[in-house]
Design an enzyme around this catalytic site. Sequence first.
Site, PDB file in Angstrom:
ATOM      1  N   LEU A  40     -47.103 -29.077 -67.004  1.00 25.30           N
ATOM      2  CA  LEU A  40     -46.866 -29.865 -65.799  1.00 25.30           C
ATOM      3  C   LEU A  40     -48.154 -30.294 -65.120  1.00 25.30           C
ATOM      4  O   LEU A  40     -48.209 -31.338 -64.474  1.00 25.30           O
ATOM      5  CB  LEU A  40     -46.012 -29.065 -64.799  1.00 25.30           C
ATOM      6  CG  LEU A  40     -44.613 -28.662 -65.256  1.00 25.30           C
ATOM      7  CD1 LEU A  40     -43.967 -27.754 -64.219  1.00 25.30           C
ATOM      8  CD2 LEU A  40     -43.751 -29.899 -65.488  1.00 25.30           C
ATOM      9  N   GLY A  41     -49.186 -29.472 -65.221  1.00 23.43           N
ATOM     10  CA  GLY A  41     -50.436 -29.805 -64.547  1.00 23.43           C
ATOM     11  C   GLY A  41     -51.542 -28.829 -64.893  1.00 23.43           C
ATOM     12  O   GLY A  41     -51.294 -27.733 -65.387  1.00 23.43           O
ATOM     13  N   THR A  48     -50.183 -25.129 -65.276  1.00 27.94           N
ATOM     14  CA  THR A  48     -48.785 -24.943 -64.901  1.00 27.94           C
ATOM     15  C   THR A  48     -47.871 -25.546 -65.964  1.00 27.94           C
ATOM     16  O   THR A  48     -48.071 -26.684 -66.395  1.00 27.94           O
ATOM     17  CB  THR A  48     -48.495 -25.587 -63.530  1.00 27.94           C
ATOM     18  OG1 THR A  48     -49.385 -25.030 -62.554  1.00 27.94           O
ATOM     19  CG2 THR A  48     -47.065 -25.311 -63.095  1.00 27.94           C
ATOM     20  N   ASP A 158     -57.361 -24.432 -48.377  1.00 26.55           N
ATOM     21  CA  ASP A 158     -57.419 -25.545 -49.332  1.00 26.55           C
ATOM     22  C   ASP A 158     -56.248 -26.499 -49.117  1.00 26.55           C
ATOM     23  O   ASP A 158     -55.603 -26.930 -50.067  1.00 26.55           O
ATOM     24  CB  ASP A 158     -57.428 -25.023 -50.771  1.00 26.55           C
ATOM     25  CG  ASP A 158     -57.863 -26.095 -51.782  1.00 26.55           C
ATOM     26  OD1 ASP A 158     -58.578 -27.043 -51.376  1.00 26.55           O
ATOM     27  OD2 ASP A 158     -57.489 -25.993 -52.953  1.00 26.55           O
ATOM     28  N   ASP A 350     -57.399  -0.499 -33.287  1.00 26.13           N
ATOM     29  CA  ASP A 350     -58.284   0.675 -33.275  1.00 26.13           C
ATOM     30  C   ASP A 350     -58.214   1.471 -34.582  1.00 26.13           C
ATOM     31  O   ASP A 350     -58.795   2.554 -34.687  1.00 26.13           O
ATOM     32  CB  ASP A 350     -57.978   1.581 -32.076  1.00 26.13           C
ATOM     33  CG  ASP A 350     -56.574   2.189 -32.139  1.00 26.13           C
ATOM     34  OD1 ASP A 350     -55.825   1.866 -33.094  1.00 26.13           O
ATOM     35  OD2 ASP A 350     -56.223   2.961 -31.235  1.00 26.13           O
ATOM     36  N   THR A 390     -45.062   5.240 -30.543  1.00 27.35           N
ATOM     37  CA  THR A 390     -45.878   4.278 -31.288  1.00 27.35           C
ATOM     38  C   THR A 390     -45.108   3.865 -32.551  1.00 27.35           C
ATOM     39  O   THR A 390     -44.137   4.509 -32.931  1.00 27.35           O
ATOM     40  CB  THR A 390     -47.241   4.870 -31.708  1.00 27.35           C
ATOM     41  OG1 THR A 390     -47.005   6.019 -32.544  1.00 27.35           O
ATOM     42  CG2 THR A 390     -48.076   5.277 -30.502  1.00 27.35           C
ATOM     43  N   GLU A 395     -42.578   2.445 -40.168  1.00 23.74           N
ATOM     44  CA  GLU A 395     -41.676   1.797 -39.214  1.00 23.74           C
ATOM     45  C   GLU A 395     -41.962   0.305 -39.122  1.00 23.74           C
ATOM     46  O   GLU A 395     -41.042  -0.515 -39.019  1.00 23.74           O
ATOM     47  CB  GLU A 395     -41.830   2.454 -37.834  1.00 23.74           C
ATOM     48  CG  GLU A 395     -41.251   3.859 -37.771  1.00 23.74           C
ATOM     49  CD  GLU A 395     -41.626   4.600 -36.499  1.00 23.74           C
ATOM     50  OE1 GLU A 395     -40.864   5.491 -36.099  1.00 23.74           O
ATOM     51  OE2 GLU A 395     -42.697   4.303 -35.911  1.00 23.74           O
ATOM     52  N   SER A 424     -21.295  11.856 -54.574  1.00 27.82           N
ATOM     53  CA  SER A 424     -19.829  11.768 -54.567  1.00 27.82           C
ATOM     54  C   SER A 424     -19.322  10.331 -54.526  1.00 27.82           C
ATOM     55  O   SER A 424     -18.138  10.083 -54.757  1.00 27.82           O
ATOM     56  CB  SER A 424     -19.269  12.524 -53.355  1.00 27.82           C
ATOM     57  OG  SER A 424     -19.678  11.875 -52.152  1.00 27.82           O
ATOM     58  N   GLN A 460     -15.453   8.278 -43.839  1.00 26.51           N
ATOM     59  CA  GLN A 460     -16.679   8.282 -44.638  1.00 26.51           C
ATOM     60  C   GLN A 460     -16.997   6.847 -45.082  1.00 26.51           C
ATOM     61  O   GLN A 460     -16.179   5.946 -44.921  1.00 26.51           O
ATOM     62  CB  GLN A 460     -16.540   9.222 -45.833  1.00 26.51           C
ATOM     63  CG  GLN A 460     -15.310   8.985 -46.680  1.00 26.51           C
ATOM     64  CD  GLN A 460     -15.051  10.121 -47.661  1.00 26.51           C
ATOM     65  OE1 GLN A 460     -15.792  11.101 -47.704  1.00 26.51           O
ATOM     66  NE2 GLN A 460     -14.016  10.003 -48.473  1.00 26.51           N
TER      67      GLN A 460
END
EC number: 2.7.11.1
Length: 508
Positions: A40-41, A48, A158, A350, A390, A395, A424, A460
């Site tokens: 493709l290129g 590619t 770019d 920090d 914090t 997290e 289970s 459950q």
Amino acid sequence: MAAKSSSSSTTTNVVTLKAAWVLPQRTQNIREVYEVGRKLGQGQFGTTFECTRRASGGKFACKSIPKRKLLCKEDYEDVWREIQIMHHLSEHANVVRIEGTYEDSTAVHLVMELCEGGELFDRIVQKGHYSERQAARLIKTIVEVVEACHSLGVMHRDLKPENFLFDTIDEDAKLKATDFGLSVFYKPGESFCDVVGSPYYVAPEVLRKLYGPESDVWSAGVILYILLSGVPPFWAESEPGIFRQILLGKLDFHSEPWPSISDSAKDLIRKMLDQNPKTRLTAHEVLRHPWIVDDNIAPDKPLDSAVLSRLKQFSAMNKLKKMALRVIAERLSEEEIGGLKELFKMIDTDNSGTITFDELKDGLKRVGSELMESEIKDLMDAADIDKSGTIDYGEFIAATVHLNKLEREENLVSAFSYFDKDGSGYITLDEIQQACKDFGLDDIHIDDMIKEIDQDNDGQIDYGEFAAMMRKGNGGIGRRTMRKTLNLRDALGLVDNGSNQVIEGYFK
């Protein structure tokens, strides 16, 4: 022609081992998964090809980077960084989506969605110039990608028409950014000195070897100038001549078609091609410029940042969903979360390994958020699973990882198995209680948690109910979902009612 040079080249370690690898884990041979087809290129660093997935027949593009061109350790790191950045950005509607990566002894292969509409550059050549309305629509898309990059701590470096592809040949085709081979992660205030980019589009401060993300806005301004006139603003017969014109910075608004171009368009170009990066418009400000806003192409209210968008989504999840996302986040591959790791480091000023309220507030402010302190505190509380005051790295990843990654079957099965300790096929009250203990969660109303998810009321949670919970409510969520006590049902109500304050942004 893309240029790339760095002052660090004198200390470069040449890679001499034949078995040097870019990816952290070995992969299948790409030809086992895809049939590689026509070329493709050809770029400076890779070729590619079109490729077809053997299992489904789906068509994709494959960028193959020969290892013989990776001459040093830094070259290998550059390719790895490109992969991380593409994963980091590829959920954005106007960024080419990366499908997977493969590596063998001779090359690294990046499989991406196939865009068959050709390059933006080709359409400019065909049309000569676009109408102002067409140009405004295109530059809005381009600058939205730039804003997304910058909010995520990524500098493209770019930007040029050749690096934007249309997904189809239709007139209303979607424009997609591609080729992040020169892109880097950066921290606010960080300066770079390596000269990279393409001659017509490079900013003056890049040539002076002291620049930051403002250089991307300059490049977008050059693209806008070309979209309206069909020629670059700074032109000469040679590269040194082009660079001299860029440093001179004199814009021609007298030649055709400029006398017939609106003053507002020219005002925007002047402000994007400001020689001083400190007074140049930011991407956020470009999107608020009257020339774009008054055409009703861009929304009149600025979008919040991706970080804010994900934190808001996260705050709408129930406790079990948050724990499950944390489990999934810890199992994601390094390349999928590499960009988020850099973003965490950018906010954690920090370098303590945790994000405080003040750091979160400053980080959100840097990406254009206008939230009140109470709203930021709600977001902080939502992300702070263990209530330590914090946000730690785990997290943060859980709160910001793109929710589409949740929906992969293997991730859902893995998370379900984590909670279903006895295998289970059901998650019981006792197992949730144990999970809450493992996550350091107190004062959790487990009965209510199960009731919210348990569709057949058997007390459950089976896999189907668990998967349904994980897949619900993952769309854009409005500003009202930031209430501290908000649960999944409330969030779904907002989505179902179609909140007019949907947050979209670069993690779309």
